[in-house]
Design an enzyme around this catalytic site. Structure first.
Site, PDB file in Angstrom:
ATOM      1  N   LYS A   7      31.539  28.892  41.323  1.00  0.00           N
ATOM      2  CA  LYS A   7      31.376  29.873  42.628  1.00  0.00           C
ATOM      3  C   LYS A   7      30.037  29.444  43.243  1.00  0.00           C
ATOM      4  CE  LYS A   7      33.097  34.025  39.757  1.00  0.00           C
ATOM      5  NZ  LYS A   7      33.177  34.989  38.971  1.00  0.00           N
ATOM      6  N   GLN A  45      28.199  38.112  36.437  1.00  0.00           N
ATOM      7  CA  GLN A  45      29.460  37.752  35.675  1.00  0.00           C
ATOM      8  C   GLN A  45      30.038  38.789  34.717  1.00  0.00           C
ATOM      9  OE1 GLN A  45      31.387  35.549  36.913  1.00  0.00           O
ATOM     10  NE2 GLN A  45      32.984  35.478  35.319  1.00  0.00           N
ATOM     11  N   ASP A  96      31.674  41.915  44.484  1.00  0.00           N
ATOM     12  CA  ASP A  96      32.927  42.121  43.468  1.00  0.00           C
ATOM     13  C   ASP A  96      33.778  43.659  43.528  1.00  0.00           C
ATOM     14  OD1 ASP A  96      33.119  40.145  41.454  1.00  0.00           O
ATOM     15  OD2 ASP A  96      31.441  40.867  40.489  1.00  0.00           O
TER      16      ASP A  96
HETATM   17  N1  GUN Z   1      34.775  37.883  34.987  1.00  0.00           N
HETATM   18  C1  GUN Z   1      36.135  37.450  35.309  1.00  0.00           C
HETATM   19  N2  GUN Z   1      36.468  37.704  36.741  1.00  0.00           N
HETATM   20  C2  GUN Z   1      35.338  38.286  37.209  1.00  0.00           C
HETATM   21  C3  GUN Z   1      35.135  38.823  38.711  1.00  0.00           C
HETATM   22  O1  GUN Z   1      36.046  38.737  39.575  1.00  0.00           O
HETATM   23  N3  GUN Z   1      33.835  39.253  38.886  1.00  0.00           N
HETATM   24  C4  GUN Z   1      33.048  39.258  37.690  1.00  0.00           C
HETATM   25  N4  GUN Z   1      31.537  39.421  38.325  1.00  0.00           N
HETATM   26  N5  GUN Z   1      33.119  38.661  36.514  1.00  0.00           N
HETATM   27  C5  GUN Z   1      34.291  38.331  36.250  1.00  0.00           C
END
Ligand code: GUN
Length: 301
Positions: free
Chosen positions: A52, A96, A119
């Site tokens: 990311k 995350q 998110d």
């Molecule tokens: N863990 C797996 N997919 C995601 C996501 O799209 N966002 C976040 N914050 N954690 C994740």
């Protein structure tokens, strides 16, 4: 059967986002900013977070990674989020998931200011999504799937979409988007889960099947309708002594048998995965625009 190439669509989308970021810099002297927070040492989560941050840098989005140790306290995480909420250089905050077991994830999510919730995990934004209010956010993986349906011009309206898996990150929001009154919505939607009776019979009714259950190869060719569209969200590691890393990634569908029957299908890897990250960048830019009273780029939801 057409392979839905998420790697290529994700790259196109990222390039479009990059162009928009540059135009924001030139015309408004603005730089979108993303804070990524990870607590603990989960190796897969660390890889995702690094991807990311790297993608943000590629698109000239300002990004900051905060790595907290496994034993960080709830107060440590909440304190960091409070600081990021106030930071004008940060427009999007992502923590995350999943955090270590001693962290109350709901408290964390509810502390992120909804305007920076890229998110779309905050109940305020989830509520907007549920009522069809389009001025909030759309969660990254479901948003990425909607863009794939758009770019491959797949007919959704009036068709039966079967979503397999009821997670807050993918399954539930996916049902909301597919059933929305919008250009790529208007489907009749069924949500299946681990307690669904005769799940194979239900999946077999799907013109569009979104598989998001986290079980490698769960959906097999005999469980799908001829000509269906398969969106495979699974990213499962299975042991493979012949692979360099000792494992390979597979989806929630058995590619070999399902691809014999499907008309369109996303591969794993290279399908939905690259779209998630591209949409995170798009949501960060959207957050920056909304926080500065500017019109964000259009999206197909
Ligand atoms: N863990 C797996 N997919 C995601 C996501 O799209 N966002 C976040 N914050 N954690 C994740």
């Amino acid at each position: 059967m057409t392979i839905i190439d998420g790697k290529s669509v994700g790259a196109t989308l990222a390039a479009e986002t990059g162009d928009f970021v540059r135009s924001l810099g030139t015309s408004q002297n603005l730089k979108p900013g993303l804070a990524v927070v990870i607590v603990g040492n989960d190796p897969a989560s660390r890889i995702y977070v690094n991807h990311k941050v790297k993608k943000a840098a590629e698109l000239a989005i300002h990004s900051v990674k905060h790595e907290l140790p496994e034993n960080a306290s709830q107060a440590d995480v909440l304190g960091l989020i409070e600081v990021l909420n106030q930071d004008p250089a940060i427009h999007g905050i992502l923590v995350q998931s999943p955090p270590p077991a001693h962290i109350d994830e709901r408290r964390i999510i509810e502390t992120i200011t909804p305007e920076k919730d890229v998110d779309c995990f905050h109940p305020y934004n989830v509520g907007k999504l549920a009522i069809g209010d389009t001025d909030g956010f759309v969660p990254c993986t479901p948003a990425g799937i909607m863009v794939l349906l758009q770019r491959y011009d797949i007919t959704v309206a009036g068709r039966h979409a079967v979503v397999v898996g009821r997670s807050n990150i993918v399954g539930r929001p996916m049902t909301l988007l597919l059933s929305r009154k919008s250009r790529y919505g208007n489907a009749t939607v069924t949500l299946c889960h681990s307690r669904t009776a005769d799940i194979a019979d239900v999946i077999r009714q799907g013109d569009i099947v979104v598989a998001a259950i986290g079980k490698p190869g769960f959906i097999t060719g005999d469980m799908v309708k001829p000509g269906c569209v398969i969106i495979d969200v699974g990213i499962n590691r299975v042991d493979d002594p012949t692979a360099k890393r000792g494992y390979r990634l597979v989806g929630d569908t058995d590619f070999e048998s399902v691809s014999q029957k499907a008309s369109y299908m996303t591969p794993v890897p290279g399908g939905v995965g690259p779209m998630t990250i591209a949409m995170l960048m798009a949501n960060t830019v959207r957050a920056c625009c909304l926080q500065n009273g500017l019109a964000p780029p259009d999206h197909p939801f």
